[in-house]
Design a protein around this motif. Structure first.
Motif, PDB file in Angstrom:
ATOM      1  N   TRP A 293      20.822  19.183 -37.180  1.00 36.88           N
ATOM      2  CA  TRP A 293      19.762  18.276 -36.738  1.00 36.88           C
ATOM      3  C   TRP A 293      18.885  18.865 -35.648  1.00 36.88           C
ATOM      4  O   TRP A 293      19.355  19.568 -34.763  1.00 36.88           O
ATOM      5  CB  TRP A 293      20.363  16.972 -36.227  1.00 36.88           C
ATOM      6  N   LYS A 294      17.609  18.487 -35.695  1.00 37.94           N
ATOM      7  CA  LYS A 294      16.692  18.879 -34.635  1.00 37.94           C
ATOM      8  C   LYS A 294      16.903  18.041 -33.371  1.00 37.94           C
ATOM      9  O   LYS A 294      16.787  18.546 -32.258  1.00 37.94           O
ATOM     10  CB  LYS A 294      15.239  18.710 -35.105  1.00 37.94           C
ATOM     11  N   TRP A 295      17.172  16.739 -33.563  1.00 34.81           N
ATOM     12  CA  TRP A 295      17.203  15.794 -32.449  1.00 34.81           C
ATOM     13  C   TRP A 295      18.440  14.889 -32.566  1.00 34.81           C
ATOM     14  O   TRP A 295      18.893  14.591 -33.673  1.00 34.81           O
ATOM     15  CB  TRP A 295      15.952  14.915 -32.442  1.00 34.81           C
ATOM     16  N   PRO A 296      18.950  14.383 -31.437  1.00 33.90           N
ATOM     17  CA  PRO A 296      20.122  13.501 -31.494  1.00 33.90           C
ATOM     18  C   PRO A 296      19.842  12.137 -32.121  1.00 33.90           C
ATOM     19  O   PRO A 296      20.735  11.524 -32.708  1.00 33.90           O
ATOM     20  CB  PRO A 296      20.514  13.330 -30.017  1.00 33.90           C
ATOM     21  N   HIS A 297      18.603  11.631 -31.973  1.00 34.58           N
ATOM     22  CA  HIS A 297      18.308  10.243 -32.339  1.00 34.58           C
ATOM     23  C   HIS A 297      17.586  10.130 -33.678  1.00 34.58           C
ATOM     24  O   HIS A 297      17.175   9.039 -34.067  1.00 34.58           O
ATOM     25  CB  HIS A 297      17.459   9.601 -31.236  1.00 34.58           C
ATOM     26  N   ARG A 298      17.447  11.252 -34.400  1.00 36.58           N
ATOM     27  CA  ARG A 298      16.782  11.242 -35.695  1.00 36.58           C
ATOM     28  C   ARG A 298      17.567  12.088 -36.683  1.00 36.58           C
ATOM     29  O   ARG A 298      18.463  12.835 -36.291  1.00 36.58           O
ATOM     30  CB  ARG A 298      15.351  11.779 -35.550  1.00 36.58           C
ATOM     31  N   ASP A 299      17.247  11.943 -37.967  1.00 34.29           N
ATOM     32  CA  ASP A 299      17.976  12.665 -39.004  1.00 34.29           C
ATOM     33  C   ASP A 299      17.193  13.847 -39.578  1.00 34.29           C
ATOM     34  O   ASP A 299      17.568  14.385 -40.618  1.00 34.29           O
ATOM     35  CB  ASP A 299      18.371  11.712 -40.142  1.00 34.29           C
ATOM     36  N   ASP A 300      16.134  14.281 -38.898  1.00 36.09           N
ATOM     37  CA  ASP A 300      15.382  15.452 -39.347  1.00 36.09           C
ATOM     38  C   ASP A 300      16.292  16.672 -39.307  1.00 36.09           C
ATOM     39  O   ASP A 300      16.844  17.001 -38.246  1.00 36.09           O
ATOM     40  CB  ASP A 300      14.192  15.714 -38.425  1.00 36.09           C
ATOM     41  N   VAL A 301      16.437  17.372 -40.437  1.00 37.35           N
ATOM     42  CA  VAL A 301      17.275  18.567 -40.436  1.00 37.35           C
ATOM     43  C   VAL A 301      16.446  19.793 -40.078  1.00 37.35           C
ATOM     44  O   VAL A 301      15.222  19.816 -40.248  1.00 37.35           O
ATOM     45  CB  VAL A 301      17.973  18.775 -41.804  1.00 37.35           C
ATOM     46  N   ILE A 302      17.141  20.797 -39.585  1.00 39.63           N
ATOM     47  CA  ILE A 302      16.489  22.039 -39.191  1.00 39.63           C
ATOM     48  C   ILE A 302      15.932  22.725 -40.438  1.00 39.63           C
ATOM     49  O   ILE A 302      16.620  22.863 -41.450  1.00 39.63           O
ATOM     50  CB  ILE A 302      17.478  22.961 -38.466  1.00 39.63           C
ATOM     51  N   THR A 303      14.698  23.166 -40.337  1.00 38.64           N
ATOM     52  CA  THR A 303      14.063  23.865 -41.456  1.00 38.64           C
ATOM     53  C   THR A 303      14.475  25.332 -41.489  1.00 38.64           C
ATOM     54  O   THR A 303      14.822  25.867 -42.535  1.00 38.64           O
ATOM     55  CB  THR A 303      12.533  23.763 -41.351  1.00 38.64           C
ATOM     56  N   ASN A 304      14.424  25.974 -40.324  1.00 39.68           N
ATOM     57  CA  ASN A 304      14.881  27.363 -40.233  1.00 39.68           C
ATOM     58  C   ASN A 304      15.227  27.684 -38.784  1.00 39.68           C
ATOM     59  O   ASN A 304      14.818  26.984 -37.855  1.00 39.68           O
ATOM     60  CB  ASN A 304      13.843  28.342 -40.787  1.00 39.68           C
ATOM     61  N   ASN A 305      15.973  28.763 -38.602  1.00 38.73           N
ATOM     62  CA  ASN A 305      16.463  29.119 -37.278  1.00 38.73           C
ATOM     63  C   ASN A 305      15.348  29.549 -36.336  1.00 38.73           C
ATOM     64  O   ASN A 305      15.413  29.273 -35.138  1.00 38.73           O
ATOM     65  CB  ASN A 305      17.512  30.220 -37.399  1.00 38.73           C
ATOM     66  N   ALA A 306      14.337  30.219 -36.867  1.00 42.88           N
ATOM     67  CA  ALA A 306      13.239  30.662 -36.009  1.00 42.88           C
ATOM     68  C   ALA A 306      12.528  29.473 -35.371  1.00 42.88           C
ATOM     69  O   ALA A 306      12.105  29.529 -34.210  1.00 42.88           O
ATOM     70  CB  ALA A 306      12.254  31.509 -36.809  1.00 42.88           C
ATOM     71  N   GLU A 307      12.413  28.390 -36.140  1.00 47.22           N
ATOM     72  CA  GLU A 307      11.803  27.164 -35.619  1.00 47.22           C
ATOM     73  C   GLU A 307      12.575  26.657 -34.398  1.00 47.22           C
ATOM     74  O   GLU A 307      11.980  26.267 -33.385  1.00 47.22           O
ATOM     75  CB  GLU A 307      11.796  26.116 -36.725  1.00 47.22           C
ATOM     76  N   GLN A 308      13.912  26.663 -34.483  1.00 43.02           N
ATOM     77  CA  GLN A 308      14.731  26.187 -33.372  1.00 43.02           C
ATOM     78  C   GLN A 308      14.647  27.123 -32.179  1.00 43.02           C
ATOM     79  O   GLN A 308      14.637  26.680 -31.031  1.00 43.02           O
ATOM     80  CB  GLN A 308      16.188  26.018 -33.819  1.00 43.02           C
ATOM     81  N   PHE A 309      14.585  28.424 -32.452  1.00 40.73           N
ATOM     82  CA  PHE A 309      14.441  29.362 -31.340  1.00 40.73           C
ATOM     83  C   PHE A 309      13.115  29.121 -30.614  1.00 40.73           C
ATOM     84  O   PHE A 309      13.068  29.088 -29.378  1.00 40.73           O
ATOM     85  CB  PHE A 309      14.512  30.814 -31.821  1.00 40.73           C
ATOM     86  N   LYS A 310      12.044  28.956 -31.363  1.00 45.19           N
ATOM     87  CA  LYS A 310      10.735  28.730 -30.744  1.00 45.19           C
ATOM     88  C   LYS A 310      10.734  27.435 -29.934  1.00 45.19           C
ATOM     89  O   LYS A 310      10.116  27.358 -28.859  1.00 45.19           O
ATOM     90  CB  LYS A 310       9.647  28.672 -31.815  1.00 45.19           C
ATOM     91  N   LEU A 311      11.410  26.419 -30.444  1.00 45.52           N
ATOM     92  CA  LEU A 311      11.502  25.152 -29.718  1.00 45.52           C
ATOM     93  C   LEU A 311      12.208  25.360 -28.380  1.00 45.52           C
ATOM     94  O   LEU A 311      11.732  24.909 -27.330  1.00 45.52           O
ATOM     95  CB  LEU A 311      12.247  24.120 -30.562  1.00 45.52           C
ATOM     96  N   ALA A 312      13.343  26.062 -28.412  1.00 43.11           N
ATOM     97  CA  ALA A 312      14.090  26.323 -27.179  1.00 43.11           C
ATOM     98  C   ALA A 312      13.290  27.197 -26.227  1.00 43.11           C
ATOM     99  O   ALA A 312      13.289  26.976 -25.008  1.00 43.11           O
ATOM    100  CB  ALA A 312      15.429  26.988 -27.507  1.00 43.11           C
ATOM    101  N   ALA A 313      12.588  28.184 -26.775  1.00 41.47           N
ATOM    102  CA  ALA A 313      11.769  29.052 -25.930  1.00 41.47           C
ATOM    103  C   ALA A 313      10.653  28.260 -25.255  1.00 41.47           C
ATOM    104  O   ALA A 313      10.326  28.501 -24.081  1.00 41.47           O
ATOM    105  CB  ALA A 313      11.180  30.191 -26.766  1.00 41.47           C
ATOM    106  N   GLY A 314      10.085  27.303 -25.974  1.00 42.90           N
ATOM    107  CA  GLY A 314       9.050  26.455 -25.390  1.00 42.90           C
ATOM    108  C   GLY A 314       9.587  25.579 -24.274  1.00 42.90           C
ATOM    109  O   GLY A 314       8.919  25.376 -23.251  1.00 42.90           O
ATOM    110  N   ILE A 315      10.792  25.061 -24.462  1.00 46.19           N
ATOM    111  CA  ILE A 315      11.425  24.246 -23.415  1.00 46.19           C
ATOM    112  C   ILE A 315      11.670  25.098 -22.177  1.00 46.19           C
ATOM    113  O   ILE A 315      11.413  24.685 -21.045  1.00 46.19           O
ATOM    114  CB  ILE A 315      12.728  23.619 -23.932  1.00 46.19           C
ATOM    115  N   ALA A 316      12.188  26.315 -22.396  1.00 47.73           N
ATOM    116  CA  ALA A 316      12.438  27.225 -21.278  1.00 47.73           C
ATOM    117  C   ALA A 316      11.149  27.484 -20.504  1.00 47.73           C
ATOM    118  O   ALA A 316      11.118  27.429 -19.267  1.00 47.73           O
ATOM    119  CB  ALA A 316      13.031  28.530 -21.784  1.00 47.73           C
ATOM    120  N   LYS A 317      10.081  27.749 -21.224  1.00 44.66           N
ATOM    121  CA  LYS A 317       8.790  28.021 -20.579  1.00 44.66           C
ATOM    122  C   LYS A 317       8.313  26.818 -19.780  1.00 44.66           C
ATOM    123  O   LYS A 317       7.800  26.958 -18.661  1.00 44.66           O
ATOM    124  CB  LYS A 317       7.759  28.412 -21.631  1.00 44.66           C
TER     125      LYS A 317
END
Length: 348
Positions: A293-317
């Protein structure tokens, strides 16, 4: 509103309004600045000191793991080509660390040196600076022998040592004391860095008793916290997520005050627990090994790992933290980068 009026002694309020009005009491002592954020006129201290949060964060991309299948998430990388492609996408997105598992033709997690080489060697050749680690879990004698061969291959920088005994999902997942000790010894002997994997707070004590207080590992130790999966440290809500991670981190720091802690964006907690970890100055692992899952409160599944890395990198920034390079990560954990010719000779 009438109940509030009945509780207030308006006669007394009105008496003082008549004497002093509604003006606040104000006596500035630091003019011309009402509040100087850098100084105080009364001492040489800093009124609002900077937080002790590391400027840099490492983010690991965990590609597939052993848990999830395409039934849970159709996007899950299962075949060798899918795993390799997903890893390369993460590297191109900026991931400095890739965490590898491999699957057999039926989609089951296996220990197979040739399959690890199929994934890792092309990545090492094309992206020599990237750090690669892998979770090597042997479930029988044949896999134990294969694990030893992988240890000597020079393919990896680090290997997790899971200090746990849990009911993980519907499965018993037990690491024996002698198994933990020997795997740690093998990791060190092969010139790699052990990463202690903890799934619940009791695992911290297992690591202390068998690996740290015995002198086998010397602080600072690299730790990996894997919460929120069934049987792991429960995270049912933001409150239990915060309480659970805080407790685990406090325990680790009691055992190893100089610890290097990475938190997996696992289970339903997913991106939220990764965000909390980065707020706390910790490091993170993201990807389809640890959650669908992308989020705790929704059922959207992860599309690919690079997407999740970019999301985390954006949060870090957004938190003002810069992503470490692979070399900075290796320096942090105390790993000397292997020469490429050593890797080629081990593979040959």
């Amino acid at each position: 509103m009438s109940a509030i009026k009945n509780l207030i002694h308006w006669d007394h309020v009105n008496k003082w309004l008549g004497r002093t009005g509604i003006e606040m009491k104000w006596q500035p002592y630091g003019m011309p600045d009402v509040m100087d954020p850098y100084h105080t006129r009364f001492s040489d201290i800093e009124p609002m000191p900077r937080w002790n949060v590391p400027e840099k964060v490492f983010i690991s991309a965990a590609i597939t793991g052993a848990f999830h299948s395409k039934k849970s998430n159709p996007n899950q990388p299962i075949t060798i080509s899918e795993i390799k492609k997903s890893a390369e996408e993460c590297i191109l997105a900026g991931a400095p660390i890739i965490h590898i598992h491999v699957r057999d033709e039926k989609g089951f997690n296996v220990l197979d040196k040739s399959l690890f080489e199929e994934v890792i060697l092309p990545l090492r050749e094309k992206y020599p600076d990237v750090s690669v680690d892998a979770c090597l879990v042997a479930v029988n004698g044949e896999e134990s022998a294969e694990m030893a061969r992988i240890f000597q291959s020079g393919l990896l920088d680090a290997v997790p040592i899971n200090a746990t005994s849990v009911i993980l999902g519907d499965n018993m997942f037990v690491k024996t004391p002698h198994g933990m000790i020997e795997k740690t010894r093998m990791t060190l002997a092969a010139g790699m860095i052990p990463s202690i994997g903890v799934y619940t707070d009791g695992d911290v004590d297992n690591a202390r008793r068998f690996l740290i207080d015995t002198g086998l590992l010397e602080p600072p130790v690299l730790w990996g916290v894997l919460p929120a999966l069934p049987g792991c440290s429960p995270m049912y809500s933001p409150e239990s997520m915060i309480d659970g991670l805080m407790r685990t981190v406090r325990l680790i720091k009691e055992v190893d005050p100089t610890s290097i802690i990475m938190v997996a964006a696992a289970g339903r907690a997913s991106t939220y627990v990764a965000t909390l970890a980065m707020l706390m100055g910790l490091h993170v692992r993201v990807g389809m090994e640890d959650t669908i899952w992308k989020w705790p409160h929704r059922d959207d599944v992860i599309t690919n790992n690079a997407e999740q890395f970019k999301l985390a990198a954006g949060i870090a920034k957004s938190l003002g933290r810069e992503i470490m390079s692979a070399d900075e990560y290796r320096a942090l954990i105390g790993f000397a980068k292997r020469p490429s010719d050593q890797l080629k000779s081990a593979a040959g």
